[in-house]
Design a protein around this motif. Sequence first.
Motif, short mmCIF file in Angstrom:
data_model
loop_
_atom_site.label_atom_id
_atom_site.label_comp_id
_atom_site.label_asym_id
_atom_site.label_seq_id
_atom_site.Cartn_x
_atom_site.Cartn_y
_atom_site.Cartn_z
N ALA A 1 0.84 -1.19 0.00
CA ALA A 1 0.00 0.00 0.00
C ALA A 1 0.88 1.25 0.00
O ALA A 1 1.88 1.32 0.72
CB ALA A 1 -0.92 0.00 1.22
N GLY A 2 0.49 2.21 -0.84
CA GLY A 2 1.26 3.44 -0.97
C GLY A 2 2.26 3.44 -2.12
O GLY A 2 2.77 4.49 -2.51
N ARG B 1 -5.23 9.63 -8.11
CA ARG B 1 -4.17 8.63 -7.92
C ARG B 1 -3.73 7.98 -9.23
O ARG B 1 -2.56 7.65 -9.39
CB ARG B 1 -4.65 7.54 -6.96
CG ARG B 1 -5.04 8.05 -5.59
CD ARG B 1 -5.33 6.90 -4.63
NE ARG B 1 -6.47 6.10 -5.05
CZ ARG B 1 -6.41 4.78 -5.28
NH1 ARG B 1 -5.26 4.14 -5.15
NH2 ARG B 1 -7.49 4.12 -5.64
N ASN C 1 -0.03 5.75 -5.07
CA ASN C 1 -0.69 5.59 -3.77
C ASN C 1 -1.68 4.43 -3.80
O ASN C 1 -2.86 4.58 -3.45
CB ASN C 1 -1.40 6.89 -3.38
CG ASN C 1 -1.90 6.88 -1.95
OD1 ASN C 1 -1.39 6.12 -1.12
ND2 ASN C 1 -2.90 7.69 -1.67
N LYS D 1 -3.85 1.17 -3.07
CA LYS D 1 -4.55 0.71 -1.88
C LYS D 1 -4.91 -0.76 -2.06
O LYS D 1 -5.05 -1.23 -3.20
CB LYS D 1 -5.82 1.54 -1.69
CG LYS D 1 -5.58 3.03 -1.56
CD LYS D 1 -6.90 3.78 -1.44
CE LYS D 1 -6.65 5.29 -1.32
NZ LYS D 1 -7.92 6.04 -1.20
N PRO D 2 -5.11 -1.48 -0.95
CA PRO D 2 -5.50 -2.90 -1.08
C PRO D 2 -6.74 -3.09 -1.94
O PRO D 2 -6.85 -4.10 -2.65
CB PRO D 2 -5.74 -3.32 0.37
CG PRO D 2 -4.82 -2.43 1.15
CD PRO D 2 -4.85 -1.11 0.44
N GLU D 3 -7.66 -2.15 -1.91
CA GLU D 3 -8.89 -2.28 -2.71
C GLU D 3 -8.64 -2.10 -4.21
O GLU D 3 -9.55 -2.29 -5.02
CB GLU D 3 -9.96 -1.29 -2.24
CG GLU D 3 -9.50 0.14 -2.12
CD GLU D 3 -9.10 0.51 -0.70
OE1 GLU D 3 -8.41 -0.32 -0.04
OE2 GLU D 3 -9.44 1.63 -0.26
N ASP D 4 -7.43 -1.74 -4.60
CA ASP D 4 -7.07 -1.68 -6.02
C ASP D 4 -6.66 -3.05 -6.56
O ASP D 4 -6.44 -3.20 -7.76
CB ASP D 4 -5.93 -0.69 -6.25
CG ASP D 4 -6.28 0.74 -5.93
OD1 ASP D 4 -5.45 1.44 -5.33
OD2 ASP D 4 -7.42 1.16 -6.26
N SER E 1 -1.51 -4.78 2.41
CA SER E 1 -1.66 -3.70 3.41
C SER E 1 -0.49 -3.68 4.38
O SER E 1 0.33 -4.58 4.41
CB SER E 1 -2.97 -3.88 4.17
OG SER E 1 -3.00 -5.15 4.78
#
Length: 124
Positions: free
Chosen positions: A14-15, A67, A85, A87-90, A124
């Motif tokens: 993440a990030g 993003r 950036n 995210k786990p949901e990506d 994450s």
Amino acid sequence: QVQLVESGGGLVQAGDSLRLSCALSGRTFSSYVMGWFRQAPGKEREFVAHITWSGGSTSVANSVKGRFTISRDHVKNMVYLQMNNLKPEDTAVYYCAAGLTFRLVGVPSAYDYWGQGTQVTVSS
């Protein structure tokens, strides 16, 4: 034979950032709209971003706005998706698509050609 070949996926934290590439071949895409979609396990394929081959029109989904950036290189016949950036949901399989639609850029069925997809996993 039209081919769309995605690359650039992988496992990141993440990030982090990734840049997906889509190599196009087999025809002239000057009249086409290029799209990026993604599909997570158990979910429907969803729109991520689009760009017209002229580059005059782009859009991104609200979930990735600020993003992700879509771009294209008409000399190299490439389309890119810069993802920052993350995210786990990506996490999903990301697909490149080409179609003649200009009003239904967010609708998967409006696209004529698809790549095989590239996996993006964000931990994450």
